[in-house]
Write a protein that holds these residues in place. Structure first.
Motif, PDB file in Angstrom:
ATOM      1  N   THR A 114     -13.594  54.429  84.502  1.00 58.69           N
ATOM      2  CA  THR A 114     -13.092  53.424  83.555  1.00 58.69           C
ATOM      3  C   THR A 114     -14.157  53.143  82.507  1.00 58.69           C
ATOM      4  OG1 THR A 114     -11.834  52.430  85.353  1.00 58.69           O
ATOM      5  CG2 THR A 114     -12.097  51.120  83.361  1.00 58.69           C
ATOM      6  N   PRO A 115     -13.804  53.262  81.214  1.00 52.39           N
ATOM      7  CA  PRO A 115     -14.810  52.992  80.186  1.00 52.39           C
ATOM      8  C   PRO A 115     -15.164  51.507  80.129  1.00 52.39           C
ATOM      9  CG  PRO A 115     -12.680  53.427  79.166  1.00 52.39           C
ATOM     10  CD  PRO A 115     -12.513  53.667  80.631  1.00 52.39           C
ATOM     11  N   LEU A 116     -16.447  51.194  80.230  1.00 51.07           N
ATOM     12  CA  LEU A 116     -16.916  49.811  80.154  1.00 51.07           C
ATOM     13  C   LEU A 116     -17.851  49.680  78.962  1.00 51.07           C
ATOM     14  CD1 LEU A 116     -17.745  49.275  83.925  1.00 51.07           C
ATOM     15  CD2 LEU A 116     -15.898  48.187  82.666  1.00 51.07           C
ATOM     16  N   PRO A 117     -17.606  48.704  78.078  1.00 58.56           N
ATOM     17  CA  PRO A 117     -18.482  48.556  76.915  1.00 58.56           C
ATOM     18  C   PRO A 117     -19.815  47.940  77.315  1.00 58.56           C
ATOM     19  CG  PRO A 117     -16.852  46.797  76.949  1.00 58.56           C
ATOM     20  CD  PRO A 117     -16.521  47.715  78.080  1.00 58.56           C
ATOM     21  N   HIS A 118     -20.888  48.403  76.698  1.00 59.27           N
ATOM     22  CA  HIS A 118     -22.187  47.747  76.837  1.00 59.27           C
ATOM     23  C   HIS A 118     -22.291  46.746  75.691  1.00 59.27           C
ATOM     24  CE1 HIS A 118     -22.713  50.697  79.805  1.00 59.27           C
ATOM     25  NE2 HIS A 118     -23.247  51.649  79.082  1.00 59.27           N
ATOM     26  N   ASN A 119     -21.341  45.801  75.695  1.00 61.14           N
ATOM     27  CA  ASN A 119     -21.113  44.813  74.639  1.00 61.14           C
ATOM     28  C   ASN A 119     -20.899  45.473  73.284  1.00 61.14           C
ATOM     29  OD1 ASN A 119     -20.923  42.721  76.294  1.00 61.14           O
ATOM     30  ND2 ASN A 119     -22.843  41.740  75.746  1.00 61.14           N
ATOM     31  N   GLY A 120     -19.762  46.165  73.190  1.00 63.41           N
ATOM     32  CA  GLY A 120     -19.383  46.887  71.982  1.00 63.41           C
ATOM     33  C   GLY A 120     -18.585  46.023  71.032  1.00 63.41           C
ATOM     34  N   CYS A 121     -17.272  46.298  70.924  1.00 62.63           N
ATOM     35  CA  CYS A 121     -16.418  45.587  69.974  1.00 62.63           C
ATOM     36  C   CYS A 121     -16.151  44.163  70.432  1.00 62.63           C
ATOM     37  CB  CYS A 121     -15.085  46.312  69.839  1.00 62.63           C
ATOM     38  SG  CYS A 121     -15.236  48.008  69.306  1.00 62.63           S
ATOM     39  N   ARG A 122     -15.870  43.305  69.456  1.00 62.71           N
ATOM     40  CA  ARG A 122     -15.450  41.940  69.785  1.00 62.71           C
ATOM     41  C   ARG A 122     -14.028  42.012  70.363  1.00 62.71           C
ATOM     42  NH1 ARG A 122     -16.055  36.641  66.067  1.00 62.71           N
ATOM     43  NH2 ARG A 122     -14.549  35.304  67.120  1.00 62.71           N
ATOM     44  N   PRO A 123     -13.791  41.348  71.511  1.00 64.80           N
ATOM     45  CA  PRO A 123     -12.454  41.420  72.126  1.00 64.80           C
ATOM     46  C   PRO A 123     -11.411  40.644  71.327  1.00 64.80           C
ATOM     47  CG  PRO A 123     -13.870  39.934  73.362  1.00 64.80           C
ATOM     48  CD  PRO A 123     -14.726  40.579  72.317  1.00 64.80           C
ATOM     49  N   ALA A 124     -10.159  40.939  71.606  1.00 66.56           N
ATOM     50  CA  ALA A 124      -9.036  40.269  70.945  1.00 66.56           C
ATOM     51  C   ALA A 124      -9.016  38.800  71.357  1.00 66.56           C
ATOM     52  CB  ALA A 124      -7.736  40.938  71.328  1.00 66.56           C
ATOM     53  N   LYS A 125      -8.400  37.970  70.526  1.00 64.48           N
ATOM     54  CA  LYS A 125      -8.343  36.545  70.838  1.00 64.48           C
ATOM     55  C   LYS A 125      -7.511  36.309  72.097  1.00 64.48           C
ATOM     56  CE  LYS A 125      -4.461  35.299  67.833  1.00 64.48           C
ATOM     57  NZ  LYS A 125      -4.141  36.356  66.905  1.00 64.48           N
ATOM     58  N   ARG A 126      -7.747  35.162  72.749  1.00 63.02           N
ATOM     59  CA  ARG A 126      -7.081  34.847  74.000  1.00 63.02           C
ATOM     60  C   ARG A 126      -5.576  34.729  73.811  1.00 63.02           C
ATOM     61  NH1 ARG A 126      -6.896  29.838  75.856  1.00 63.02           N
ATOM     62  NH2 ARG A 126      -5.721  29.766  77.788  1.00 63.02           N
ATOM     63  N   ARG A 127      -4.808  35.286  74.748  1.00 59.73           N
ATOM     64  CA  ARG A 127      -3.364  35.291  74.648  1.00 59.73           C
ATOM     65  C   ARG A 127      -2.807  33.939  75.069  1.00 59.73           C
ATOM     66  NH1 ARG A 127       0.497  37.784  78.367  1.00 59.73           N
ATOM     67  NH2 ARG A 127       2.439  38.174  77.247  1.00 59.73           N
ATOM     68  N   ARG A 128      -1.956  33.354  74.217  1.00 59.82           N
ATOM     69  CA  ARG A 128      -1.318  32.071  74.536  1.00 59.82           C
ATOM     70  C   ARG A 128       0.177  32.334  74.783  1.00 59.82           C
ATOM     71  NH1 ARG A 128      -4.895  30.226  70.260  1.00 59.82           N
ATOM     72  NH2 ARG A 128      -3.249  30.487  68.720  1.00 59.82           N
ATOM     73  N   VAL A 129       0.642  31.903  75.964  1.00 59.77           N
ATOM     74  CA  VAL A 129       2.063  32.122  76.292  1.00 59.77           C
ATOM     75  C   VAL A 129       2.799  30.809  76.245  1.00 59.77           C
ATOM     76  CG1 VAL A 129       3.657  33.011  78.043  1.00 59.77           C
ATOM     77  CG2 VAL A 129       1.434  34.066  77.738  1.00 59.77           C
TER      78      VAL A 129
END
Length: 129
Positions: A114-129
């Motif tokens: 499984t590819p794991l970032p070494h703190n790469g891209c900024r993650p997507a904003k938190r999902r609100r349901v």
């Protein structure tokens, strides 16, 4: 515009007794590819190919059905032992490995790739349901 009617030649893959199983398990689907040691695909299957749709595709049962179909094809061609590479966070990873083993293909090793970032891209904003 004339339609081309020539037949395409099927790729010939050398099948040895040992090979690799690549299980890509996302949140939406699971794809199983059985390859020889060079990485050339012997047989493949996915939950979508087996007729599962929507949220049923990411279930352990769908993974089991897909990997059984894939493993039976490879077993008939002569594959006997595999090294399993698992990628992705989805569920059904264990049941896919068990199904490959139940067909008669011996699982020698399980590797998580499984590819794991070494703190790469900024993650997507938190999902609100």
């Amino acid at each position: 515009m004339a339609k081309k009617t020539g037949s395409t030649k099927k790729r010939v893959v050398i099948v040895e007794a040992t090979g690799q199983a690549h299980i890509h398990s996302s949140f939406n689907n699971i794809i199983i590819s059985l390859t020889n040691n060079n990485g050339e695909v012997i047989s493949w299957s996915s939950a979508g190919k087996k007729g599962f749709r929507g949220s049923k595709k990411n279930t352990p049962y769908a993974a089991q059905v897909a990997s059984e179909e894939c493993a039976k094809t490879a077993y008939d061609l002569g594959l006997r032992k595999v090294k399993v590479f698992v990628k992705g966070p989805g569920n059904g990873r264990e049941s896919a490995i068990r199904a490959i083993n139940s067909v008669g293909i011996q699982v020698n090793e399980i590797v998580d790739v499984t590819p794991l970032p070494h703190n790469g891209c900024r993650p997507a904003k938190r999902r609100r349901v």
